[in-house]
Motif scaffolding. Sequence first.
Motif, PDB file in Angstrom:
ATOM      1  N   ILE A 130      63.303  57.994  49.073  1.00  0.00           N
ATOM      2  CA  ILE A 130      63.386  57.035  47.973  1.00  0.00           C
ATOM      3  C   ILE A 130      64.561  57.408  47.088  1.00  0.00           C
ATOM      4  O   ILE A 130      64.677  58.557  46.658  1.00  0.00           O
ATOM      5  CB  ILE A 130      62.090  57.048  47.134  1.00  0.00           C
ATOM      6  N   ASP A 131      65.457  56.461  46.830  1.00  0.00           N
ATOM      7  CA  ASP A 131      66.578  56.703  45.932  1.00  0.00           C
ATOM      8  C   ASP A 131      66.108  56.371  44.516  1.00  0.00           C
ATOM      9  O   ASP A 131      65.913  55.206  44.172  1.00  0.00           O
ATOM     10  CB  ASP A 131      67.785  55.845  46.322  1.00  0.00           C
ATOM     11  N   MET A 132      65.915  57.387  43.698  1.00  0.00           N
ATOM     12  CA  MET A 132      65.364  57.203  42.354  1.00  0.00           C
ATOM     13  C   MET A 132      66.328  56.441  41.443  1.00  0.00           C
ATOM     14  O   MET A 132      65.892  55.687  40.582  1.00  0.00           O
ATOM     15  CB  MET A 132      65.011  58.566  41.749  1.00  0.00           C
ATOM     16  N   ARG A 133      67.628  56.596  41.634  1.00  0.00           N
ATOM     17  CA  ARG A 133      68.598  55.856  40.816  1.00  0.00           C
ATOM     18  C   ARG A 133      68.439  54.358  41.069  1.00  0.00           C
ATOM     19  O   ARG A 133      68.452  53.549  40.143  1.00  0.00           O
ATOM     20  CB  ARG A 133      70.014  56.307  41.134  1.00  0.00           C
ATOM     21  N   MET A 134      68.258  53.982  42.335  1.00  0.00           N
ATOM     22  CA  MET A 134      68.079  52.573  42.675  1.00  0.00           C
ATOM     23  C   MET A 134      66.717  52.071  42.197  1.00  0.00           C
ATOM     24  O   MET A 134      66.599  50.953  41.707  1.00  0.00           O
ATOM     25  CB  MET A 134      68.245  52.369  44.175  1.00  0.00           C
ATOM     26  N   ASP A 178      57.864  53.191  33.387  1.00  0.00           N
ATOM     27  CA  ASP A 178      56.660  52.834  32.651  1.00  0.00           C
ATOM     28  C   ASP A 178      56.075  54.110  32.048  1.00  0.00           C
ATOM     29  O   ASP A 178      55.980  55.143  32.700  1.00  0.00           O
ATOM     30  CB  ASP A 178      55.671  52.199  33.631  1.00  0.00           C
ATOM     31  N   ALA A 179      55.677  54.058  30.784  1.00  0.00           N
ATOM     32  CA  ALA A 179      55.120  55.231  30.092  1.00  0.00           C
ATOM     33  C   ALA A 179      53.879  55.769  30.792  1.00  0.00           C
ATOM     34  O   ALA A 179      53.536  56.940  30.624  1.00  0.00           O
ATOM     35  CB  ALA A 179      54.819  54.893  28.637  1.00  0.00           C
ATOM     36  N   ASP A 180      53.201  54.944  31.592  1.00  0.00           N
ATOM     37  CA  ASP A 180      52.031  55.419  32.345  1.00  0.00           C
ATOM     38  C   ASP A 180      52.417  56.502  33.343  1.00  0.00           C
ATOM     39  O   ASP A 180      51.567  57.264  33.792  1.00  0.00           O
ATOM     40  CB  ASP A 180      51.363  54.272  33.108  1.00  0.00           C
ATOM     41  N   PHE A 181      53.677  56.557  33.735  1.00  0.00           N
ATOM     42  CA  PHE A 181      54.133  57.526  34.722  1.00  0.00           C
ATOM     43  C   PHE A 181      54.773  58.754  34.079  1.00  0.00           C
ATOM     44  O   PHE A 181      55.366  59.575  34.761  1.00  0.00           O
ATOM     45  CB  PHE A 181      55.125  56.887  35.696  1.00  0.00           C
ATOM     46  N   LEU A 182      54.657  58.850  32.753  1.00  0.00           N
ATOM     47  CA  LEU A 182      55.246  59.975  32.045  1.00  0.00           C
ATOM     48  C   LEU A 182      54.165  60.909  31.516  1.00  0.00           C
ATOM     49  O   LEU A 182      53.134  60.461  31.027  1.00  0.00           O
ATOM     50  CB  LEU A 182      56.106  59.487  30.880  1.00  0.00           C
ATOM     51  N   ILE A 183      54.413  62.192  31.624  1.00  0.00           N
ATOM     52  CA  ILE A 183      53.541  63.189  31.011  1.00  0.00           C
ATOM     53  C   ILE A 183      53.904  63.296  29.536  1.00  0.00           C
ATOM     54  O   ILE A 183      53.057  63.438  28.676  1.00  0.00           O
ATOM     55  CB  ILE A 183      53.705  64.550  31.715  1.00  0.00           C
ATOM     56  N   GLY A 184      55.203  63.191  29.255  1.00  0.00           N
ATOM     57  CA  GLY A 184      55.685  63.262  27.887  1.00  0.00           C
ATOM     58  C   GLY A 184      57.162  63.580  27.863  1.00  0.00           C
ATOM     59  O   GLY A 184      57.844  63.520  28.882  1.00  0.00           O
ATOM     60  N   MET A 234      54.453  57.991  42.464  1.00  0.00           N
ATOM     61  CA  MET A 234      54.583  57.747  43.908  1.00  0.00           C
ATOM     62  C   MET A 234      53.377  57.043  44.513  1.00  0.00           C
ATOM     63  O   MET A 234      53.515  56.385  45.541  1.00  0.00           O
ATOM     64  CB  MET A 234      54.838  59.055  44.657  1.00  0.00           C
ATOM     65  N   THR A 235      52.215  57.170  43.899  1.00  0.00           N
ATOM     66  CA  THR A 235      51.020  56.521  44.440  1.00  0.00           C
ATOM     67  C   THR A 235      50.754  55.157  43.797  1.00  0.00           C
ATOM     68  O   THR A 235      49.776  54.496  44.137  1.00  0.00           O
ATOM     69  CB  THR A 235      49.768  57.416  44.276  1.00  0.00           C
ATOM     70  N   SER A 236      51.638  54.716  42.905  1.00  0.00           N
ATOM     71  CA  SER A 236      51.442  53.411  42.268  1.00  0.00           C
ATOM     72  C   SER A 236      51.679  52.289  43.282  1.00  0.00           C
ATOM     73  O   SER A 236      52.452  52.442  44.228  1.00  0.00           O
ATOM     74  CB  SER A 236      52.388  53.246  41.077  1.00  0.00           C
ATOM     75  N   THR A 237      51.028  51.170  43.067  1.00  0.00           N
ATOM     76  CA  THR A 237      51.197  50.028  43.974  1.00  0.00           C
ATOM     77  C   THR A 237      52.630  49.516  43.940  1.00  0.00           C
ATOM     78  O   THR A 237      53.123  48.970  44.916  1.00  0.00           O
ATOM     79  CB  THR A 237      50.234  48.879  43.607  1.00  0.00           C
ATOM     80  N   ASP A 238      53.323  49.739  42.829  1.00  0.00           N
ATOM     81  CA  ASP A 238      54.720  49.345  42.665  1.00  0.00           C
ATOM     82  C   ASP A 238      55.622  49.992  43.716  1.00  0.00           C
ATOM     83  O   ASP A 238      56.626  49.430  44.123  1.00  0.00           O
ATOM     84  CB  ASP A 238      55.154  49.740  41.255  1.00  0.00           C
TER      85      ASP A 238
END
Length: 173
Positions: free
Chosen positions: A76-80, A134-140, A158-162
Amino acid sequence: MLQDNSTATTATSIQHEGATVTTLEFLSFTLGNEEYGIDIQKVQELRGYEAVTRIANAPEFMKGVMNLRGVIVPIIDMRMKFALGSPVYDQFTVVIVINIRGQTLGMVVDSVSDVTNLSQDQIRPAPEMGSSIDADFLIGLAPLEDRMLILMDIERFMTSTDMGLSLSSVNTH
């Protein structure tokens, strides 16, 4: 073991001036002008970027797959994924190989910085700002001397439906 929204983050306790301080270790990496951190315990290895085999009809951020010692690993290319402009693959580009729920995945990032030890009180809540993550994917967020480290919950991301990945779930019994 410290829990953050159902995802475990590895913690180490140390004695400091008579008190027990919990420290967390994060591998820090860059995407564009931002610096991110993920739980070091999720990292299997770091590799230089090499060509991957493209999969037809995969989302653009899914670069393809690579053969890692007999294991087919999605890349997965995180920049993209975060729409941070066109990626440039150079000598600094790194694939962070992670293990999520028993599955091996590769994340292409611009560069890897270091491993950062943080105490729980150094981590601030992430505000809702309409950013690329999305803030849901952030610890802080961790404000450091001259920079801000954005701490990602990489397992939740990585496990999100997105993401469209079918990762096996952990048996909790």
